[in-house]
Design an enzyme around this catalytic site. Sequence first.
Site, PDB file in Angstrom:
ATOM      1  N   LEU A  50      33.113 -15.668 -11.833  1.00 37.57           N
ATOM      2  CA  LEU A  50      34.418 -16.146 -11.364  1.00 37.57           C
ATOM      3  C   LEU A  50      35.497 -15.950 -12.423  1.00 37.57           C
ATOM      4  O   LEU A  50      36.622 -16.412 -12.267  1.00 37.57           O
ATOM      5  CB  LEU A  50      34.330 -17.628 -10.991  1.00 37.57           C
ATOM      6  CG  LEU A  50      33.353 -17.977  -9.852  1.00 37.57           C
ATOM      7  CD1 LEU A  50      33.308 -19.485  -9.635  1.00 37.57           C
ATOM      8  CD2 LEU A  50      33.742 -17.267  -8.570  1.00 37.57           C
ATOM      9  N   GLY A  51      35.142 -15.267 -13.522  1.00 34.23           N
ATOM     10  CA  GLY A  51      36.117 -14.997 -14.570  1.00 34.23           C
ATOM     11  C   GLY A  51      35.930 -15.915 -15.755  1.00 34.23           C
ATOM     12  O   GLY A  51      34.986 -16.694 -15.843  1.00 34.23           O
ATOM     13  N   GLY A  67      37.281 -16.529 -20.258  1.00 31.57           N
ATOM     14  CA  GLY A  67      38.028 -16.040 -21.414  1.00 31.57           C
ATOM     15  C   GLY A  67      37.134 -15.933 -22.624  1.00 31.57           C
ATOM     16  O   GLY A  67      35.915 -15.794 -22.519  1.00 31.57           O
ATOM     17  N   GLY A  68      37.758 -16.033 -23.791  1.00 32.01           N
ATOM     18  CA  GLY A  68      37.044 -15.792 -25.027  1.00 32.01           C
ATOM     19  C   GLY A  68      36.030 -16.855 -25.397  1.00 32.01           C
ATOM     20  O   GLY A  68      35.216 -16.657 -26.280  1.00 32.01           O
ATOM     21  N   PHE A  69      36.072 -18.004 -24.738  1.00 26.26           N
ATOM     22  CA  PHE A  69      35.145 -19.078 -25.072  1.00 26.26           C
ATOM     23  C   PHE A  69      34.048 -19.237 -24.023  1.00 26.26           C
ATOM     24  O   PHE A  69      33.266 -20.176 -24.088  1.00 26.26           O
ATOM     25  CB  PHE A  69      35.900 -20.398 -25.238  1.00 26.26           C
ATOM     26  CG  PHE A  69      36.697 -20.450 -26.502  1.00 26.26           C
ATOM     27  CD1 PHE A  69      36.159 -20.967 -27.663  1.00 26.26           C
ATOM     28  CD2 PHE A  69      37.982 -19.948 -26.543  1.00 26.26           C
ATOM     29  CE1 PHE A  69      36.889 -21.000 -28.831  1.00 26.26           C
ATOM     30  CE2 PHE A  69      38.727 -19.980 -27.712  1.00 26.26           C
ATOM     31  CZ  PHE A  69      38.177 -20.503 -28.863  1.00 26.26           C
ATOM     32  N   THR A  74      32.803 -18.480 -16.166  1.00 24.62           N
ATOM     33  CA  THR A  74      32.440 -19.355 -15.062  1.00 24.62           C
ATOM     34  C   THR A  74      31.776 -18.512 -13.979  1.00 24.62           C
ATOM     35  O   THR A  74      32.221 -17.403 -13.683  1.00 24.62           O
ATOM     36  CB  THR A  74      33.685 -20.071 -14.494  1.00 24.62           C
ATOM     37  OG1 THR A  74      34.331 -20.792 -15.548  1.00 24.62           O
ATOM     38  CG2 THR A  74      33.312 -21.033 -13.388  1.00 24.62           C
ATOM     39  N   LYS A 109      29.497 -23.297 -15.816  1.00 28.83           N
ATOM     40  CA  LYS A 109      30.455 -22.969 -16.871  1.00 28.83           C
ATOM     41  C   LYS A 109      29.645 -22.684 -18.130  1.00 28.83           C
ATOM     42  O   LYS A 109      28.871 -23.537 -18.589  1.00 28.83           O
ATOM     43  CB  LYS A 109      31.446 -24.107 -17.082  1.00 28.83           C
ATOM     44  CG  LYS A 109      32.301 -24.396 -15.860  1.00 28.83           C
ATOM     45  CD  LYS A 109      33.420 -25.360 -16.159  1.00 28.83           C
ATOM     46  CE  LYS A 109      34.537 -24.669 -16.918  1.00 28.83           C
ATOM     47  NZ  LYS A 109      35.741 -25.523 -17.043  1.00 28.83           N
ATOM     48  N   ASP A 149      45.948 -30.504 -18.859  1.00 31.40           N
ATOM     49  CA  ASP A 149      46.174 -29.127 -18.393  1.00 31.40           C
ATOM     50  C   ASP A 149      46.367 -29.084 -16.880  1.00 31.40           C
ATOM     51  O   ASP A 149      45.731 -28.297 -16.180  1.00 31.40           O
ATOM     52  CB  ASP A 149      45.016 -28.224 -18.810  1.00 31.40           C
ATOM     53  CG  ASP A 149      45.434 -26.746 -18.825  1.00 31.40           C
ATOM     54  OD1 ASP A 149      46.649 -26.473 -18.932  1.00 31.40           O
ATOM     55  OD2 ASP A 149      44.562 -25.877 -18.690  1.00 31.40           O
TER      56      ASP A 149
END
Length: 625
Positions: free
Chosen positions: A41-42, A44-46, A49, A65, A163
Amino acid sequence: MLCCLNPACHNPSVPDGEKYCPNCNVPLVILRNRYRPVKSLGGGGFGKTYLAEDTDKLNEKCVIKQFAPQVQETAALQKATELFEQEARRLQQLGEHPQIPTLLAYFQEDSRLYLVQQFIDGQNLLKELQQQGTFSEGKIRDLLQDLLNILQVVHQQKVIHRDIKPENIIQRGDGKIVLIDFGASKQLTKTVMTAQGTTIGSFGYAPLEQMQDGEAYPASDLYSLGATCFHLLSGIHPWQLWKSQGYGWVRNWRQHLQQAVSEELGQILDKLLQEEYQQRYQSVGEVLQDLNFQPVIATPVLPLASTVIPQSRASILLAPQGFLKKLSKQNFNFRKILLLGAAITLVGTQIYGYVRYGLFPTNPISIIASKDSDVFLKRTLTGHSSPVNSLAISPDGNTLASGSSDKTIKLWNLATGEEIRTLTGHSHRIHSVAISPDGKTLVSGSSDKTIKLWNLAIGEEIRTLTGHSESVDSLAISPDGKILATSSYDNTIELWNLATGEQIRTLIGHSDSVSSLAISPDGKTLASSSWDNTIELWNLTTGEEIRTLTDHSNRVISVAISPDGKTLASGSADKTIKLWNLGTGEEIRTLTGHSSPVDSLAISPDGKTLTSGSGDFTIKIWRLK
């Protein structure tokens, strides 16, 4: 199908039975021999998902995750690890809430941390904005109500989300809002690292104190909520404005809207978007108070031929924000019964109010009665857990119906104050209730975009009417009980056959939300008020538009028609009341005196007295002549 969990891979899905990823040759795994990743599901750098299946629950969908940071810098890595674990703890803490994802598992496998949570079947609001265009004010109000109720629970648990943005708000298939992403591991790819520490939040949505000092308060989430509402109203990402103006954009956000918003919503957004957190709302409860203080449309007047009020007692006391527009002669010799809500003081008498959220946790309905020259509190009815938005009394004067933001309708014995039953079925707050002239049918309109018809005697749902695309706010039933008129934030009026539930026609003429309806005593004319600053008069039988009344300079909030059918009264956000000749459409006169929008009107059964309620916390009583 099975998906590769190598964070450096593009994670192709491969058929079951394959042991290695065809792209990176890394072994394919089922986590804990239970959670089968099926699609990326995409991320980032950490980390990333994944959509997954829980093989222990008949392949029920879930979300994995994965925490697999690609950085080696010790402080950043340690902070990211803490935040990932913090997200799991928050989900465990908050996951009992039906609008927050539930934590299913948290574990380490193959030197990586994994968090498994409930899958939310729906679409985030950014995608909805991209597909359907900017949100209407009605939709924003519904969103605020839902999100604020979630945030209230979150903040009570001493958690700050940090967020809030459209991507982190999902609308489920049942229309409910779900708040996701209670950790910052994913958002750390978009944060700023400062000498003072790690600042967490998304550019444009995060307030000054988060971006500059790494601090967060409940008011910080409220800023992000305001920025989210702006994005959905305007279609403009706040980051685009922030790049050129910094936080200065919050002072002129209105100029970027495609369509103006009401003064009340504008003031709420102004306070949410204050640059300094001390100047914002400090709690969710404060926002809910102002949000629920917006005009609540009272049930239109039903025929009052059976109601007798002596001429000397014809004045009517009504509370601001959604006056009860029904009076009934009672057996206990009281000449007037008023059902009110949101605490105000009038002539030394405390009158409880049903609109201002949070002033009374029990959201009471109070019966104020007058006998001779005395006005006093007769009884307080408690039972609703949220604001009471509308009331209706049966023609025989025995039953009171109350519609609430808690999604229920309660029926009460008006003489004893005992609760008869609770009606449930709406999935959102109820804005308006009305009872048919024969006393057999109760009608309710809700933010869930539906109208429900109920058998008043036994409390059973008869049918649900659908046709509006936005919240249903006002109802009116013709004097002969044959036609039901409903209005909505979708700018339309629907006419229905009350007996069969069949849709007769749609009246289109207003260019903004239709706020109030009134039907003339002869059943020939329907009057509708709108936030487009106009009043439309319609032939109720044919649906033809008779004329448009345009002299108000701001949105028109409420309309009422005199018992003789000759005079129309309108209350507006321009702080005036206008009286019109209903037959000719000519303006008779303008009444001034309120210092805030005029939210509700009622005319006494003898037609001699007009009462008006306003956001200025006053009630004014006028002689119509």
